[in-house]
Design an enzyme around this catalytic site. Structure first.
Site, PDB file in Angstrom:
ATOM      1  N   CYS A  98       0.847  -1.177   0.000  1.00  0.00           N
ATOM      2  CA  CYS A  98       0.000   0.000   0.000  1.00  0.00           C
ATOM      3  C   CYS A  98       0.891   1.238   0.000  1.00  0.00           C
ATOM      4  O   CYS A  98       1.524   1.555   1.015  1.00  0.00           O
ATOM      5  CB  CYS A  98      -0.925   0.004   1.209  1.00  0.00           C
ATOM      6  SG  CYS A  98      -1.984   1.459   1.237  1.00  0.00           S
ATOM      7  N   GLY A  99       0.932   1.930  -1.134  1.00  0.00           N
ATOM      8  CA  GLY A  99       1.803   3.091  -1.253  1.00  0.00           C
ATOM      9  C   GLY A  99       1.367   4.274  -0.420  1.00  0.00           C
ATOM     10  O   GLY A  99       2.209   4.967   0.167  1.00  0.00           O
ATOM     11  N   HIS A 100       0.049   4.523  -0.348  1.00  0.00           N
ATOM     12  CA  HIS A 100      -0.380   5.665   0.450  1.00  0.00           C
ATOM     13  C   HIS A 100      -0.042   5.426   1.919  1.00  0.00           C
ATOM     14  O   HIS A 100       0.308   6.355   2.656  1.00  0.00           O
ATOM     15  CB  HIS A 100      -1.888   5.927   0.257  1.00  0.00           C
ATOM     16  CG  HIS A 100      -2.790   5.294   1.255  1.00  0.00           C
ATOM     17  ND1 HIS A 100      -3.302   4.020   1.103  1.00  0.00           N
ATOM     18  CD2 HIS A 100      -3.278   5.738   2.452  1.00  0.00           C
ATOM     19  CE1 HIS A 100      -4.065   3.715   2.140  1.00  0.00           C
ATOM     20  NE2 HIS A 100      -4.071   4.741   2.972  1.00  0.00           N
ATOM     21  N   ASP A 260     -10.279   4.018  -3.492  1.00  0.00           N
ATOM     22  CA  ASP A 260      -9.120   4.766  -3.016  1.00  0.00           C
ATOM     23  C   ASP A 260      -9.315   6.241  -3.321  1.00  0.00           C
ATOM     24  O   ASP A 260      -9.578   6.625  -4.456  1.00  0.00           O
ATOM     25  CB  ASP A 260      -7.851   4.254  -3.698  1.00  0.00           C
ATOM     26  CG  ASP A 260      -6.581   4.683  -2.980  1.00  0.00           C
ATOM     27  OD1 ASP A 260      -6.578   5.785  -2.383  1.00  0.00           O
ATOM     28  OD2 ASP A 260      -5.594   3.941  -3.025  1.00  0.00           O
ATOM     29  N   GLY A 265      -0.710   4.542  -4.408  1.00  0.00           N
ATOM     30  CA  GLY A 265       0.744   4.421  -4.531  1.00  0.00           C
ATOM     31  C   GLY A 265       1.198   3.168  -5.246  1.00  0.00           C
ATOM     32  O   GLY A 265       2.034   3.219  -6.167  1.00  0.00           O
ATOM     33  N   SER A 266       0.639   2.008  -4.871  1.00  0.00           N
ATOM     34  CA  SER A 266       1.014   0.772  -5.564  1.00  0.00           C
ATOM     35  C   SER A 266       0.432   0.754  -6.971  1.00  0.00           C
ATOM     36  O   SER A 266       0.991   0.123  -7.881  1.00  0.00           O
ATOM     37  CB  SER A 266       0.541  -0.448  -4.769  1.00  0.00           C
ATOM     38  OG  SER A 266      -0.845  -0.373  -4.489  1.00  0.00           O
TER      39      SER A 266
END
Length: 345
Positions: A98-100, A260, A265-266
């Site tokens: 999870c990028g965020h 989202d 991010g991902s």
């Protein structure tokens, strides 16, 4: 006024720090979980999923959370260079990347002294996610944290121009790419929609239909870890895949039709890997990604060529900003019939 004390309650207290990255919530769980068994982060993920899933529901679901809540549980990493390990959770279960959340956790790790000595102008934070070690770089000056960028695990295009049959839309052509999690990509225009202006419900319905079709018609394979071989969701785009200085928009629908609020991010990682694979962007050519939901911005660029098993891959740098929204302690009462949580759609 004195701070309020905890009300009468049964059982443990679950402590959290709440943040958001580009509008997407992150509930960082700092206390109240029992010991997480397992020698590796992936085995801890299995243990939490099989033994402690009631706590995910308690914190993610109403009345303490909501349908689109997102969480991060801090765990011990088996990798010596990691500053922290983390398990990600949402309305359906547990994601692999999870990028965020990484952007938020970078700030959190520095502010809450999970790294030894912060340094200016950036402090590196090594975060062990289920998909692997992710390196975050946190702006740091005069004791304050700021923007965060991170370097992804190897990201790769899994398959392009895949045709799937989507009920109500006949044959739809999608690309599938991996950025720590697998996503299907398709332009919203294919469904007569605009990722920036169409009703969220219509975008969710289209993306969910694609996700269901890909899950039943395409077998995914991660070349290193079988635990990562599943489709996380579908990202509808504005179709602007060729390089441009203008922002290009994403709308990510993942898990159980969860939306989202950030550019994802991902998802940015996977989309950059896909664009690089197609020759549409070059190394160190930065693009700006906008959330179709909130208009918030991430940046992304491929910074290094690498491999992931038998796939040609790239390391992607994603940048954004996270902000704190509060701190809370959650309790349960034994006579509360809704204490374990519920969801409304």
């Amino acid at each position: 006024m004195d701070l309020p004390r905890l009300p009468p309650h049964d059982g443990s207290v679950l402590s959290v720090v709440d943040m958001h990255t580009g509008g997407e919530p992150l509930r960082i769980i700092t206390g109240g979980y029992p010991k997480i068994e397992g020698e590796t982060v992936l085995s801890k993920r299995r243990f939490v999923r099989e033994q402690l899933d009631h706590l995910r529901k308690l914190l993610m679901f109403e009345p303490r959370g909501h349908y689109d809540m997102y969480g991060a549980l801090l765990v011990q990493s088996e990798i010596p260079e990691a500053d922290l390990g983390v398990l990600f959770m949402h309305n359906e279960g547990y994601s692999t990347m999870c990028g965020h959340a990484v952007i938020a956790l970078g700030r959190f790790a520095v502010d809450y002294a999970l790294v030894k000595t912060p340094s200016a102008p950036e402090t590196q934070v090594n975060i062990h996610c289920p998909c692997g070690l992710v390196k975050a770089f946190v702006e740091y000056s005069d004791g304050k944290t700021g923007a965060v960028r991170f370097h992804s695990v190897p990201a790769f295009a899994f398959a392009t121009d895949v045709k799937v049959t989507v009920p109500g839309h006949s044959e739809v052509t999608v690309d599938i790419s991996y950025g720590g999690a697998f996503y299907a990509f398709v332009s919203a225009e294919r469904f007569g929609l605009d990722v920036n202006t169409s009703r969220t419900r219509d975008l969710v319905d289209a993306a969910t239909a694609v996700t269901n079709a890909v899950k039943t018609q395409v077998k995914l394979r991660h070349p290193v870890h079988e635990d990562l071989s599943f489709l996380y969701g579908t990202i509808l785009t504005d179709g602007k895949d060729s390089f441009s200085d203008e922002p290009t928009a994403n709308m990510c629908v993942f898990a159980d039709a969860q939306v989202d609020r950030s550019p994802t991010g991902s998802g940015v990682t996977a989309r950059i890997a896909l664009q690089f694979h197609k020759g549409l962007v070059q190394l160190n050519q930065s693009r700006t990604f906008k959330s179709g939901a909130t208009g918030s911005i991430f940046t992304g660029k491929a910074v290094q060529e690498t491999t992931c098993g038998d796939f040609k891959a790239v390391v992607v740098e994603v940048g954004g900003r996270a902000h704190y929204t509060g701190v809370a302690s959650f309790v349960q009462e034994s006579d509360d019939d809704l204490s374990q949580g519920f969801l409304l759609r």
